[in-house]
Design an enzyme around this catalytic site. Structure first.
Site, PDB file in Angstrom:
ATOM      1  N   GLU A  54      49.853  14.539  13.299  1.00 58.99           N
ATOM      2  CA  GLU A  54      48.456  14.133  13.117  1.00 58.99           C
ATOM      3  C   GLU A  54      48.211  13.415  11.795  1.00 58.99           C
ATOM      4  O   GLU A  54      47.439  12.466  11.746  1.00 58.99           O
ATOM      5  CB  GLU A  54      47.519  15.341  13.231  1.00 58.99           C
ATOM      6  CG  GLU A  54      47.344  15.850  14.643  1.00 58.99           C
ATOM      7  CD  GLU A  54      46.571  14.892  15.543  1.00 58.99           C
ATOM      8  OE1 GLU A  54      45.902  13.959  15.047  1.00 58.99           O
ATOM      9  OE2 GLU A  54      46.646  15.082  16.768  1.00 58.99           O
ATOM     10  N   ASP A  71      38.150  11.688  12.394  1.00 62.61           N
ATOM     11  CA  ASP A  71      39.074  12.817  12.354  1.00 62.61           C
ATOM     12  C   ASP A  71      39.390  13.099  10.890  1.00 62.61           C
ATOM     13  O   ASP A  71      39.640  12.173  10.117  1.00 62.61           O
ATOM     14  CB  ASP A  71      40.367  12.506  13.105  1.00 62.61           C
ATOM     15  CG  ASP A  71      40.140  12.305  14.592  1.00 62.61           C
ATOM     16  OD1 ASP A  71      39.178  12.876  15.135  1.00 62.61           O
ATOM     17  OD2 ASP A  71      40.931  11.577  15.218  1.00 62.61           O
TER      18      ASP A  71
END
EC number: 3.2.1.17
Length: 148
Positions: A54, A71
């Site tokens: 990620e 995010d």
């Protein structure tokens, strides 16, 4: 649970040119300290793989999505569902400001990630975890790491 390890880790991160990267083994120690090994059936290696795919272990990573949401942090937690960024529509299920998810002490993002994993889908909520970590041998993520 704030520990001396978290405080010293945060101090080290701030001291090194405002560094935003955390070492794999340092992250493993923090995750272990915060009882994530075995949490909801996921091992430390799952968490390490998630953090790598990620964010490349970047604590302060922020990514804008095509829907206007963002995010945040090492686990790339989405503002539409989980935190309030004061920019996009949010459900704020973790009841936290998105900026707190970028903190070097990692407590806010760990607590939010635990909430996500505790819900429906577990780590499958992260597409990159499904694609790159799920069902794969992950033991190498702990190579050379000593948790004690």
């Amino acid at each position: 649970m704030t520990s001396p390890l978290l405080i010293s880790l945060a101090s080290c991160l701030v001291a090194v040119n405002q560094a935003s990267l955390i070492g794999r083994c340092d992250l493993a120690k923090v995750l272990h300290q915060e009882d994530l090994d075995g949490f909801e059936g996921y091992s430390l290696t799952d968490w390490l793989c998630l953090a790598f795919v990620e964010s490349d272990f970047n604590i302060t990573k922020v990514n804008e999505n095509t829907d206007g949401s963002f995010d945040y942090g090492i686990f790339q937690i989405n503002s539409h569902y989980w935190c309030n960024d004061y920019q996009s529509r949010t459900e704020n299920n973790c009841q936290v400001d998105c900026q707190e998810l970028l903190s070097p002490n990692l407590l806010a993002i760990i607590n939010c990630a635990k909430k996500i994993v505790s819900g429906a889908g577990g780590m499958k909520n992260w597409v990159k975890w499904r694609l790159h970590c799920a069902g794969r041998p992950l033991s190498y993520w702990m190579t050379g790491c000593h948790l004690a």
